[in-house]
Motif scaffolding. Sequence first.
Motif, mmCIF file in Angstrom:
data_model
loop_
_atom_site.group_PDB
_atom_site.id
_atom_site.type_symbol
_atom_site.label_atom_id
_atom_site.label_comp_id
_atom_site.label_asym_id
_atom_site.label_seq_id
_atom_site.Cartn_x
_atom_site.Cartn_y
_atom_site.Cartn_z
ATOM 1 N N MET A 4 41.902 35.826 23.877
ATOM 2 C CA MET A 4 42.427 36.515 22.701
ATOM 3 C C MET A 4 43.302 37.702 23.127
ATOM 4 N N TYR A 5 44.466 37.793 22.488
ATOM 5 C CA TYR A 5 45.367 38.903 22.797
ATOM 6 C C TYR A 5 44.967 40.094 21.935
ATOM 7 N N THR A 6 44.739 41.248 22.560
ATOM 8 C CA THR A 6 44.254 42.390 21.795
ATOM 9 C C THR A 6 44.862 43.704 22.294
ATOM 10 N N THR A 7 44.449 44.812 21.675
ATOM 11 C CA THR A 7 44.953 46.113 22.115
ATOM 12 C C THR A 7 43.986 46.737 23.122
ATOM 13 N N MET A 8 44.521 47.654 23.890
ATOM 14 C CA MET A 8 43.689 48.355 24.854
ATOM 15 C C MET A 8 42.661 49.237 24.129
ATOM 16 N N HIS A 9 43.056 49.791 22.992
ATOM 17 C CA HIS A 9 42.177 50.659 22.212
ATOM 18 C C HIS A 9 40.855 49.951 21.896
ATOM 19 N N HIS A 10 40.989 48.729 21.358
ATOM 20 C CA HIS A 10 39.821 47.935 20.983
ATOM 21 C C HIS A 10 38.948 47.649 22.216
ATOM 22 N N MET A 11 39.621 47.236 23.283
ATOM 23 C CA MET A 11 38.912 46.871 24.503
ATOM 24 C C MET A 11 38.136 48.054 25.094
ATOM 25 N N ALA B 273 41.228 34.639 36.446
ATOM 26 C CA ALA B 273 40.252 35.422 37.219
ATOM 27 C C ALA B 273 39.269 36.120 36.281
ATOM 28 N N ALA B 274 39.794 36.699 35.203
ATOM 29 C CA ALA B 274 38.943 37.416 34.235
ATOM 30 C C ALA B 274 38.094 36.436 33.436
ATOM 31 N N GLU B 275 38.711 35.308 33.066
ATOM 32 C CA GLU B 275 37.991 34.299 32.268
ATOM 33 C C GLU B 275 36.777 33.773 33.023
ATOM 34 N N GLU B 276 36.959 33.508 34.283
ATOM 35 C CA GLU B 276 35.837 32.962 35.076
ATOM 36 C C GLU B 276 34.666 33.935 35.143
ATOM 37 N N LEU B 277 34.941 35.225 34.980
ATOM 38 C CA LEU B 277 33.866 36.223 35.027
ATOM 39 C C LEU B 277 33.490 36.719 33.633
ATOM 40 N N ASP C 117 46.022 33.876 24.036
ATOM 41 C CA ASP C 117 45.550 33.283 22.779
ATOM 42 C C ASP C 117 44.620 32.097 23.009
ATOM 43 N N LYS C 118 44.766 31.445 24.146
ATOM 44 C CA LYS C 118 43.901 30.295 24.445
ATOM 45 C C LYS C 118 42.715 30.708 25.324
ATOM 46 N N ALA C 119 42.724 31.947 25.771
ATOM 47 C CA ALA C 119 41.687 32.388 26.717
ATOM 48 C C ALA C 119 40.398 32.757 25.993
ATOM 49 N N SER C 120 39.286 32.664 26.729
ATOM 50 C CA SER C 120 37.972 32.958 26.135
ATOM 51 C C SER C 120 37.647 34.444 26.231
ATOM 52 N N VAL C 121 38.507 35.229 26.859
ATOM 53 C CA VAL C 121 38.255 36.673 26.989
ATOM 54 C C VAL C 121 39.418 37.452 26.383
ATOM 55 N N GLU C 122 39.192 38.757 26.180
ATOM 56 C CA GLU C 122 40.234 39.603 25.606
ATOM 57 C C GLU C 122 41.229 40.026 26.687
#
Length: 274
Positions: free
Chosen positions: A1-8, A36-40, A70-75
């Motif tokens: 999911m594409y998001t803002t740094m603020h939210h994260m 790399a991020a998705e795998e973790l 948008d297709k990724a399981s992480v932000e």
Amino acid sequence: MYTTMHHMLKMAKKERKGVGAFNIHALEVVPVMIRAAEELNAPVVLQASVSTAKYIGFDLLAAIVKNIADKASVEVALHLDHAKELKDIQDALEGGFSSVMIDGSYLSLDDNISITCKAVELAKRYGASVEAELGIVGRGKVINKYPYTNPKDAKIFVDKTGVDALAVGIGTHHGQYQAKTDISLSALSDIHAQVGIPLVLHGGTGVKEEDLADCISLGMHKLNFGTELNVSWVRKAKEIFNDAMPDDSIRELLIPCNEAMKRTIQNKIGLVRK
Ligand SMILES: [Zn+2]
């Protein structure tokens, strides 16, 4: 999911964890950085310097990151690193970046506040986040001691600008990878006592791994790593390209270099998500 740094960073603060922010050096490495991020199962900030963003193209870079995110399981957030000109901030926002950094650290406190307020105003129109910098993070020749960010100035700065995150100077240095830096956790603690928003560690490559957990517990929730990624890619490339034949597939040559960078990213994510 594409998001803002603020939210994260809000989530990271709640969880008392850090978010790794990694510098993109070329378009080729973008998919592997997100993988790399998705795998973790960790959120990730991908960031580009103004030079890299111009080299690739602000909108092309944002379109590709967004498409994968948008297709990724992480932000995933896309952040412009160390912009000094509002024009570059505007181009990044227009292109689709979800976060920008305005670096007025070389200005007086008043001028830094003034340019940062303008960047915040601009970013608001696009729903994007803003990081600013106050104090000195070294660059170029390594010297022993940089002045740390003044905690009282930091409070005034944050109150007046309304930024989402603040990069502060606690002795770190950009580009340092051959030796580690002695950072000042007491300086960080003093800043943290005055400032409630997430703080940002620049020059993460030069920070001792054992210091990262303390940085996070003292309010640093975005931790930047750039040089070490580049070093791991180039070291592998020297080895691979040295043995390559001119008719070898470029793709086959790049894969091991990208994988070397991925391992470095995953090592850093492991350290900041403990
Ligand atoms: Zn930096």
